[in-house]
Design a protein around this motif. Structure first.
Motif, PDB file in Angstrom:
ATOM      1  N   ASN A   1     123.155  38.757  57.880  1.00 43.28           N
ATOM      2  CA  ASN A   1     123.916  39.404  56.762  1.00 43.28           C
ATOM      3  C   ASN A   1     123.038  40.321  56.392  1.00 43.28           C
ATOM      4  OD1 ASN A   1     126.604  39.627  56.658  1.00 43.28           O
ATOM      5  ND2 ASN A   1     126.799  38.496  54.791  1.00 43.28           N
ATOM      6  N   GLU A   2     122.000  39.822  55.823  1.00 43.81           N
ATOM      7  CA  GLU A   2     121.137  40.585  55.117  1.00 43.81           C
ATOM      8  C   GLU A   2     120.155  41.827  56.134  1.00 43.81           C
ATOM      9  OE1 GLU A   2     119.051  37.936  51.721  1.00 43.81           O
ATOM     10  OE2 GLU A   2     117.773  38.587  53.146  1.00 43.81           O
ATOM     11  N   ARG A   3     120.222  41.479  57.346  1.00 45.60           N
ATOM     12  CA  ARG A   3     119.618  42.719  58.047  1.00 45.60           C
ATOM     13  C   ARG A   3     120.749  43.581  58.228  1.00 45.60           C
ATOM     14  NH1 ARG A   3     117.471  37.948  60.809  1.00 45.60           N
ATOM     15  NH2 ARG A   3     119.056  37.680  62.283  1.00 45.60           N
ATOM     16  N   ILE A   4     122.117  43.082  58.542  1.00 47.35           N
ATOM     17  CA  ILE A   4     122.915  44.005  58.814  1.00 47.35           C
ATOM     18  C   ILE A   4     123.198  44.970  57.655  1.00 47.35           C
ATOM     19  CG2 ILE A   4     125.683  44.002  59.113  1.00 47.35           C
ATOM     20  CD1 ILE A   4     125.510  41.483  60.585  1.00 47.35           C
ATOM     21  N   ALA A   5     123.191  44.603  56.555  1.00 52.68           N
ATOM     22  CA  ALA A   5     123.317  45.301  55.510  1.00 52.68           C
ATOM     23  C   ALA A   5     122.339  46.666  55.520  1.00 52.68           C
ATOM     24  CB  ALA A   5     123.170  44.746  54.223  1.00 52.68           C
ATOM     25  N   VAL A   6     121.091  46.454  56.020  1.00 49.41           N
ATOM     26  CA  VAL A   6     120.160  47.440  55.987  1.00 49.41           C
ATOM     27  C   VAL A   6     119.947  48.077  57.286  1.00 49.41           C
ATOM     28  CG1 VAL A   6     118.732  46.774  54.113  1.00 49.41           C
ATOM     29  CG2 VAL A   6     118.363  45.723  56.251  1.00 49.41           C
ATOM     30  N   GLY A   7     120.735  47.883  58.285  1.00 51.84           N
ATOM     31  CA  GLY A   7     120.662  48.302  59.380  1.00 51.84           C
ATOM     32  C   GLY A   7     122.058  49.437  59.757  1.00 51.84           C
ATOM     33  N   PRO A   8     122.269  49.505  61.108  1.00 48.61           N
ATOM     34  CA  PRO A   8     123.106  50.640  61.513  1.00 48.61           C
ATOM     35  C   PRO A   8     124.511  49.946  61.546  1.00 48.61           C
ATOM     36  CG  PRO A   8     122.164  50.058  63.633  1.00 48.61           C
ATOM     37  CD  PRO A   8     121.315  49.364  62.256  1.00 48.61           C
ATOM     38  N   VAL A   9     125.594  50.683  61.149  1.00 49.63           N
ATOM     39  CA  VAL A   9     127.026  50.088  61.251  1.00 49.63           C
ATOM     40  C   VAL A   9     127.417  49.824  62.427  1.00 49.63           C
ATOM     41  CG1 VAL A   9     129.270  50.225  60.220  1.00 49.63           C
ATOM     42  CG2 VAL A   9     127.408  51.371  58.928  1.00 49.63           C
ATOM     43  N   MET A  10     127.011  50.754  63.216  1.00 50.15           N
ATOM     44  CA  MET A  10     127.643  50.828  64.792  1.00 50.15           C
ATOM     45  C   MET A  10     126.723  49.617  65.374  1.00 50.15           C
ATOM     46  SD  MET A  10     130.033  52.790  65.052  1.00 50.15           S
ATOM     47  CE  MET A  10     130.324  53.272  66.879  1.00 50.15           C
ATOM     48  N   PRO A  11     127.341  49.100  66.586  1.00 49.28           N
ATOM     49  CA  PRO A  11     126.605  48.103  67.552  1.00 49.28           C
ATOM     50  C   PRO A  11     125.517  48.836  68.356  1.00 49.28           C
ATOM     51  CG  PRO A  11     129.018  48.834  68.498  1.00 49.28           C
ATOM     52  CD  PRO A  11     128.748  49.195  67.101  1.00 49.28           C
ATOM     53  N   ARG A  12     124.398  48.041  68.677  1.00 52.85           N
ATOM     54  CA  ARG A  12     123.337  48.846  69.210  1.00 52.85           C
ATOM     55  C   ARG A  12     122.877  47.798  70.252  1.00 52.85           C
ATOM     56  NH1 ARG A  12     120.714  52.625  65.907  1.00 52.85           N
ATOM     57  NH2 ARG A  12     122.173  53.919  65.710  1.00 52.85           N
ATOM     58  N   LEU A  13     124.034  47.257  71.137  1.00 53.75           N
ATOM     59  CA  LEU A  13     123.866  46.113  72.022  1.00 53.75           C
ATOM     60  C   LEU A  13     123.647  46.946  73.450  1.00 53.75           C
ATOM     61  CD1 LEU A  13     123.738  43.203  72.289  1.00 53.75           C
ATOM     62  CD2 LEU A  13     126.140  43.128  72.989  1.00 53.75           C
ATOM     63  N   ASP A  14     122.658  46.147  74.299  1.00 54.16           N
ATOM     64  CA  ASP A  14     122.621  46.911  75.532  1.00 54.16           C
ATOM     65  C   ASP A  14     123.648  46.083  76.435  1.00 54.16           C
ATOM     66  OD1 ASP A  14     121.945  47.011  78.266  1.00 54.16           O
ATOM     67  OD2 ASP A  14     119.721  47.044  78.069  1.00 54.16           O
ATOM     68  N   MET A  15     124.628  46.807  76.798  1.00 54.23           N
ATOM     69  CA  MET A  15     125.877  45.759  77.278  1.00 54.23           C
ATOM     70  C   MET A  15     125.564  45.674  78.617  1.00 54.23           C
ATOM     71  SD  MET A  15     128.203  45.341  75.195  1.00 54.23           S
ATOM     72  CE  MET A  15     129.377  44.828  75.963  1.00 54.23           C
TER      73      MET A  15
ATOM     74  N   GLY B   1     126.346  43.440  68.546  1.00 53.58           N
ATOM     75  CA  GLY B   1     127.731  43.663  69.586  1.00 53.58           C
ATOM     76  C   GLY B   1     128.901  43.990  68.745  1.00 53.58           C
ATOM     77  N   THR B   2     128.862  44.344  67.518  1.00 53.35           N
ATOM     78  CA  THR B   2     130.250  44.561  66.802  1.00 53.35           C
ATOM     79  C   THR B   2     129.891  45.838  65.746  1.00 53.35           C
ATOM     80  OG1 THR B   2     129.765  43.056  65.001  1.00 53.35           O
ATOM     81  CG2 THR B   2     131.019  42.256  66.770  1.00 53.35           C
ATOM     82  N   VAL B   3     131.100  46.475  65.633  1.00 53.43           N
ATOM     83  CA  VAL B   3     130.873  47.292  64.485  1.00 53.43           C
ATOM     84  C   VAL B   3     130.972  46.344  63.300  1.00 53.43           C
ATOM     85  CG1 VAL B   3     132.240  49.311  63.223  1.00 53.43           C
ATOM     86  CG2 VAL B   3     132.044  49.181  65.584  1.00 53.43           C
ATOM     87  N   HIS B   4     130.258  46.747  62.266  1.00 53.56           N
ATOM     88  CA  HIS B   4     129.866  45.694  61.229  1.00 53.56           C
ATOM     89  C   HIS B   4     130.916  45.998  59.871  1.00 53.56           C
ATOM     90  CE1 HIS B   4     126.652  43.660  63.216  1.00 53.56           C
ATOM     91  NE2 HIS B   4     125.885  44.541  63.199  1.00 53.56           N
ATOM     92  N   MET B   5     131.823  45.005  60.099  1.00 59.93           N
ATOM     93  CA  MET B   5     133.005  45.151  58.868  1.00 59.93           C
ATOM     94  C   MET B   5     132.093  44.505  57.608  1.00 59.93           C
ATOM     95  SD  MET B   5     135.382  45.810  60.904  1.00 59.93           S
ATOM     96  CE  MET B   5     135.280  45.775  62.726  1.00 59.93           C
ATOM     97  N   THR B   6     131.067  44.017  57.958  1.00 54.76           N
ATOM     98  CA  THR B   6     130.488  43.284  56.505  1.00 54.76           C
ATOM     99  C   THR B   6     129.413  44.127  56.123  1.00 54.76           C
ATOM    100  OG1 THR B   6     128.886  42.306  57.905  1.00 54.76           O
ATOM    101  CG2 THR B   6     130.884  40.931  57.434  1.00 54.76           C
ATOM    102  N   HIS B   7     129.299  45.468  56.591  1.00 54.49           N
ATOM    103  CA  HIS B   7     128.365  46.555  56.075  1.00 54.49           C
ATOM    104  C   HIS B   7     128.875  47.290  54.914  1.00 54.49           C
ATOM    105  CE1 HIS B   7     125.505  49.816  56.358  1.00 54.49           C
ATOM    106  NE2 HIS B   7     124.707  49.128  57.164  1.00 54.49           N
ATOM    107  N   PRO B   8     128.185  47.504  54.108  1.00 50.07           N
ATOM    108  CA  PRO B   8     128.688  48.053  52.847  1.00 50.07           C
ATOM    109  C   PRO B   8     129.003  49.648  53.122  1.00 50.07           C
ATOM    110  CG  PRO B   8     126.436  47.507  52.474  1.00 50.07           C
ATOM    111  CD  PRO B   8     126.665  46.931  53.606  1.00 50.07           C
ATOM    112  N   ARG B   9     128.818  50.124  54.100  1.00 48.96           N
ATOM    113  CA  ARG B   9     129.026  51.684  54.723  1.00 48.96           C
ATOM    114  C   ARG B   9     130.086  51.614  55.471  1.00 48.96           C
ATOM    115  NH1 ARG B   9     123.635  52.388  53.357  1.00 48.96           N
ATOM    116  NH2 ARG B   9     123.054  52.772  55.673  1.00 48.96           N
ATOM    117  N   TYR B  10     130.539  50.334  55.943  1.00 48.25           N
ATOM    118  CA  TYR B  10     131.949  50.337  56.788  1.00 48.25           C
ATOM    119  C   TYR B  10     133.160  50.684  55.882  1.00 48.25           C
ATOM    120  CZ  TYR B  10     135.726  49.017  59.729  1.00 48.25           C
ATOM    121  OH  TYR B  10     136.954  48.862  60.447  1.00 48.25           O
TER     122      TYR B  10
END
Ligand SMILES: Cc1ncc(COP(=O)(O)O)c(C=O)c1O
Length: 475
Positions: free
Chosen positions: A34-48, A80-89
């Motif tokens: 959760n801490e990493r998500i908050a300072v990373g990109p809101v969009m997924p960055r997964l190599d599908m 692999g998800t758009v982060h609903m828990t990101h403060p800039r979602y």
């Protein structure tokens, strides 16, 4: 005679010390993610491609350790998800879930009570009924209003249509829509949530039964047009069964004229539903609840706890002024069931049978925050949107909607007619590609707009500035 049994499957039923170790590990790893998500990109960055290859490797022939599989799962969700828990979602109304709701999920998962019947889960069933009554009272419905938790707002809206059909024609339960003297119709505004089409389909009345009432140019149902449509249908032998007003439209957060819609419904004896799936949480705020005036006239309500009340998904609520109609609509014999209380047992009053203990999420959250705490939460979201609006207007953008709730439909003012069509798509896709924030593109009153909605309870002004910078950055 058998006098021994094989041991339990250890991977499925680990001993207590393994469970405690894994539970602690999960708690720590999820907090770190959760801490990493908050300072990373809101969009997924997964190599599908890599993900699919790894996924295909799970052929379930060779078991892996819990530690490996849990670490892999958390990593896929982290990337692999758009982060609903990101403060800039600033997105569709998918909230960052409040902590008490997450605790509730843990408790419900551990006890796994079956909420079909009060016989097997007397305490959970009454906790849910208590919360629903509290929501009904807060909305101004009579104290004997009743209802239940649903998996979603769509299920709650579907329930309203089944109740409306059941009350309109007592033979609906046995004969279906054939029991009506003519084709039936239900009415909602063209700004409604599109799931109403699926609801009409599922209920067997057909999608053509759904009348999409024009809006008033500001995203609200045009009640004069509603009255005319109902009268025309009556003249044509159509049977109007349901009027569904929206209190907080999905696109623009607009509130239909609830009192005038109620009067039209009442004058024709039509079931009146208010879909307050996300706007309903405004009831928690003494400052904002007046914006929903008229909600107390509803025959039934939809409010999603998993939207602005920010519980975990999915946690809808259906509340009905007439409690008895629920049992008329959903009653059934179940000899094997541990109880058959017609006014209480969920399996006799709802669409579902087996049910998870969803209501504990809102119960715990309300219990620790109180109405005042939730009021502060929704007012803060409105303040976030006001801050976004001020900053964008300063930069020459325009606000298209005039909602008292936490959503802004906006566009850069461009062109002779101020219409920015054509610019919206690249603005939104550039922003999403940057990963800085997440916003939606939608249409409000026929015009393409950027839709910005405050869904995270901890978004800061620095997040707002970052959003505005991302929206106004040249491509
Ligand atoms: C006004 C309204 N009604 C109904 C729904 C559908 O709710 P759910 O997604 O919980 O099915 C939504 C979802 O955004 C909504 O905004």
């Amino acid at each position: 005679m058998r006098n021994n049994l094989p041991p339990p499957a250890a991977a499925l039923f680990p001993d207590r010390s393994t469970r405690e170790r894994v539970d602690d590990l999960l708690t720590r790893e999820l907090a770190n993610a959760n801490e990493r998500i908050a300072v990373g990109p809101v969009m997924p960055r997964l190599d599908m491609a890599k993900f699919r290859q790894e996924l295909a490797g799970f052929d379930f022939e060779v078991p892996q350790t819990a530690d490996e599989v849990l670490a892999w799962s958390i990593a896929q969700l982290e990337h692999g998800t758009v982060h609903m828990t990101h403060p800039r979602y600033f997105g569709l109304f998918n909230p960052a879930p409040v902590a008490p709701a997450q605790w509730a999920d843990r408790i419900a998962g551990a006890f796994n009570p079956q909420l079909a019947s009060s016989g097997s889960s007397p305490a959970p069933v009454e906790i849910e009924a208590h919360v629903i009554r509290a929501i009904g009272r807060r909305a101004g419905l009579p104290s004997n209003a009743a209802g239940h938790f649903t998996t979603s707002g769509s299920e709650a809206n579907y329930t309203s249509l089944i109740c409306a059909l059941t009350r309109a024609e007592p033979r609906f339960g046995t004969d279906g829509v054939r029991a009506f003297a003519g084709p039936v119709a239900l009415y909602t505004s063209r700004e409604c949530h599109p799931a109403w089409l699926k609801i009409a389909h599922q209920a067997g009345v057909g999608r053509s039964a759904l009348r999409l009432v024009p809006s008033d140019g500001h995203g609200r149902m045009n009640d004069a047009a509603l009255a005319e449509m109902v009268e025309r249908d009556l003249r044509d032998g159509v049977v109007p069964v349901l009027i569904a007003a929206t209190a907080g439209t999905t696109g623009g957060g607009m509130i239909d004229p609830l009192e005038r819609c109620a009067a039209i419904a009442r004058s024709h004896g039509i079931w009146y539903h208010v879909d307050a799936a996300w706007g309903g949480a405004a009831l928690a705020s003494d400052r904002l609840r007046g914006t929903l005036a008229g909600i107390e006239l509803a025959d039934s309500l939809t409010i999603d706890a998993h939207k602005w009340f920010a519980t975990t998904m999915g946690c809808g609520m259906f509340v009905s002024r007439d409690a008895a109609v629920l049992n008329q609509a959903f009653t059934v014999g179940g000899d094997f069931m541990p109880s058959n209380a017609s006014n209480l047992d969920p399996y006799l009053n709802t669409v579902q049978w087996s049910r998870r203990f969803l209501g504990l999420r809102l119960f715990l959250a309300l219990a620790v925050a109180g109405w005042r705490g939730y009021g502060a939460h929704v007012e803060r979201a409105v303040a976030v949107i006001e801050a976004v609006k001020e900053r964008l207007l300063e930069r020459g953008w325009v606000a298209l909607n005039d909602s008292p709730l936490a959503v802004l439909c906006t566009a850069p003012s461009a062109g002779e007619d101020g219409n920015a069509t054509g610019q919206i798509r690249p603005i939104v896709s550039n922003l999403l590609a940057s990963g800085r924030s997440w916003v939606a593109r939608t249409t409000f009153e026929g015009r393409e707009v950027v839709r910005i909605c405050a869904t995270h309870g901890e978004t800061t002004l620095a997040d707002v500035d970052e959003l505005v910078a991302g929206l106004t950055a040249s491509p």
